[in-house]
Design an enzyme around this catalytic site. Structure first.
Site, PDB file in Angstrom:
ATOM      1  N   LYS A   1      41.572  41.623  36.284  1.00 40.67           N
ATOM      2  CA  LYS A   1      41.375  40.716  37.266  1.00 40.67           C
ATOM      3  C   LYS A   1      41.616  39.268  36.797  1.00 40.67           C
ATOM      4  CE  LYS A   1      38.108  43.463  40.246  1.00 40.67           C
ATOM      5  NZ  LYS A   1      36.973  43.366  41.048  1.00 40.67           N
TER       6      LYS A   1
ATOM      7  N   TYR B   1      42.535  44.376  49.929  1.00 38.51           N
ATOM      8  CA  TYR B   1      40.842  44.573  50.074  1.00 38.51           C
ATOM      9  C   TYR B   1      40.468  44.808  51.651  1.00 38.51           C
ATOM     10  CZ  TYR B   1      39.780  43.827  45.188  1.00 38.51           C
ATOM     11  OH  TYR B   1      39.641  43.937  43.693  1.00 38.51           O
TER      12      TYR B   1
ATOM     13  N   ASN C   1      34.432  39.924  38.057  1.00 38.58           N
ATOM     14  CA  ASN C   1      34.058  40.873  37.253  1.00 38.58           C
ATOM     15  C   ASN C   1      34.912  41.754  36.546  1.00 38.58           C
ATOM     16  OD1 ASN C   1      34.999  42.449  39.459  1.00 38.58           O
ATOM     17  ND2 ASN C   1      33.075  43.281  40.126  1.00 38.58           N
TER      18      ASN C   1
ATOM     19  N   HIS D   1      39.003  46.170  38.036  1.00 43.59           N
ATOM     20  CA  HIS D   1      38.810  47.189  39.309  1.00 43.59           C
ATOM     21  C   HIS D   1      38.892  48.615  38.932  1.00 43.59           C
ATOM     22  CE1 HIS D   1      39.299  48.982  43.370  1.00 43.59           C
ATOM     23  NE2 HIS D   1      40.559  49.519  42.599  1.00 43.59           N
TER      24      HIS D   1
ATOM     25  N   GLU E   1      45.843  53.084  46.094  1.00 46.79           N
ATOM     26  CA  GLU E   1      46.140  51.783  45.498  1.00 46.79           C
ATOM     27  C   GLU E   1      47.125  51.841  44.470  1.00 46.79           C
ATOM     28  OE1 GLU E   1      41.172  51.059  45.728  1.00 46.79           O
ATOM     29  OE2 GLU E   1      42.047  51.410  43.789  1.00 46.79           O
TER      30      GLU E   1
HETATM   31  P1  GTP Z   1      35.990  47.079  42.472  1.00 49.71           P
HETATM   32  O1  GTP Z   1      36.318  48.147  41.320  1.00 49.71           O
HETATM   33  O2  GTP Z   1      36.686  46.105  42.006  1.00 49.71           O
HETATM   34  O3  GTP Z   1      36.437  47.824  43.801  1.00 49.71           O
HETATM   35  O4  GTP Z   1      34.327  47.143  42.464  1.00 49.71           O
HETATM   36  P2  GTP Z   1      33.325  47.792  42.773  1.00 49.71           P
HETATM   37  O5  GTP Z   1      33.866  49.315  43.580  1.00 49.71           O
HETATM   38  O6  GTP Z   1      32.408  47.982  41.682  1.00 49.71           O
HETATM   39  O7  GTP Z   1      32.760  46.950  43.918  1.00 49.71           O
HETATM   40  P3  GTP Z   1      33.034  46.870  45.530  1.00 49.71           P
HETATM   41  O8  GTP Z   1      34.177  47.927  45.895  1.00 49.71           O
HETATM   42  O9  GTP Z   1      31.683  47.034  46.298  1.00 49.71           O
HETATM   43  O10 GTP Z   1      33.628  45.392  45.642  1.00 49.71           O
HETATM   44  C1  GTP Z   1      34.811  44.876  45.507  1.00 49.71           C
HETATM   45  C2  GTP Z   1      34.883  43.637  44.708  1.00 49.71           C
HETATM   46  O11 GTP Z   1      34.621  42.557  45.517  1.00 49.71           O
HETATM   47  C3  GTP Z   1      34.008  43.627  43.447  1.00 49.71           C
HETATM   48  O12 GTP Z   1      34.506  44.113  42.265  1.00 49.71           O
HETATM   49  C4  GTP Z   1      33.719  42.228  43.411  1.00 49.71           C
HETATM   50  O13 GTP Z   1      34.934  41.506  42.637  1.00 49.71           O
HETATM   51  C5  GTP Z   1      33.803  41.643  44.844  1.00 49.71           C
HETATM   52  N1  GTP Z   1      32.347  41.512  45.295  1.00 49.71           N
HETATM   53  C6  GTP Z   1      31.420  42.535  45.564  1.00 49.71           C
HETATM   54  N2  GTP Z   1      30.357  42.011  46.028  1.00 49.71           N
HETATM   55  C7  GTP Z   1      30.271  40.817  45.874  1.00 49.71           C
HETATM   56  C8  GTP Z   1      29.594  39.576  46.120  1.00 49.71           C
HETATM   57  O14 GTP Z   1      28.281  39.776  46.625  1.00 49.71           O
HETATM   58  N3  GTP Z   1      30.013  38.436  46.026  1.00 49.71           N
HETATM   59  C9  GTP Z   1      31.407  38.375  45.662  1.00 49.71           C
HETATM   60  N4  GTP Z   1      31.705  36.904  45.495  1.00 49.71           N
HETATM   61  N5  GTP Z   1      32.227  39.007  45.321  1.00 49.71           N
HETATM   62  C10 GTP Z   1      31.708  40.413  45.474  1.00 49.71           C
HETATM   63 MG    MG Z   2      35.321  49.246  44.894  1.00 43.79          MG
END
Ligand code: GTP
Ligand code: MG
Length: 139
Positions: free
Chosen positions: A10, A50, A113, A116, A127
């Site tokens: 990212k 997303y 973070n 992905h 994806e």
């Molecule tokens: P990905 O591998 O990036 O999909 O992450 P994930 O599967 O561990 O998390 P998820 O799919 O639930 O969320 C997708 C992305 O949204 C996360 O990786 C973060 O970058 C973002 N995200 C999730 N929760 C939060 C939050 O509470 N605040 C913010 N700002 N971003 C968030």
């Molecule tokens: Mg995810």
């Protein structure tokens, strides 16, 4: 259980100079890179990628973050790739990510973070196809 997953390094991790270290860790963990490129998401592309999170309160923040700078996108191959890769990256919130995981080492916050990883074989396929045409995928 499938053998492919999709990843993005990212914008935060690219800005902080972690492309090389993250790729080293991915390769050292036994993943084979079968497609890869440096690219940048437009706001529209980030919104589309997303779409599943469009109702979540952080969607706007997520879209502006993911479109603010270059990212590396890649398709990875390993037995049980989706689960193995999610273990390697650690929890969404880096504060909760296990020691040694990519997010514990390189992520800054819950939103920014570093990486992905697809959450299912079906999403890995969707994806990967979102970012690569058939002739860009080696195997
Ligand atoms: P990905 O591998 O990036 O999909 O992450 P994930 O599967 O561990 O998390 P998820 O799919 O639930 O969320 C997708 C992305 O949204 C996360 O990786 C973060 O970058 C973002 N995200 C999730 N929760 C939060 C939050 O509470 N605040 C913010 N700002 N971003 C968030
Ligand atoms: Mg995810």
């Amino acid at each position: 259980m499938g053998n492919k997953t999709f990843t993005m390094i990212k914008p935060d991790a690219v800005e902080n100079g972690h492309i090389g270290a993250i790729l080293n860790k991915i390769i050292a963990s036994g993943f084979k890179i079968i497609a890869m490129k440096l690219t940048k998401l437009t706001k529209e592309k980030a919104e589309k990628f997303y779409q599943v999170h469009s109702e979540r309160p952080f969607y706007g923040e997520l879209v502006s973050f993911m479109s603010r700078g270059p990212i590396v996108v890649a398709i990875l191959e390993k037995e049980n790739a989706v689960e193995e890769f999610r273990k390697l990256i650690g929890s969404t919130n880096p504060a909760e990510a296990k020691e040694g995981t990519i997010r514990s080492l390189y992520a800054t916050s819950m939103g920014e973070n570093a990486v992905h990883g697809s959450d299912s074989d079906e999403n890995a396929e969707i994806e990967g196809t979102f970012h690569f045409s058939d002739d860009e995928i080696l195997s």
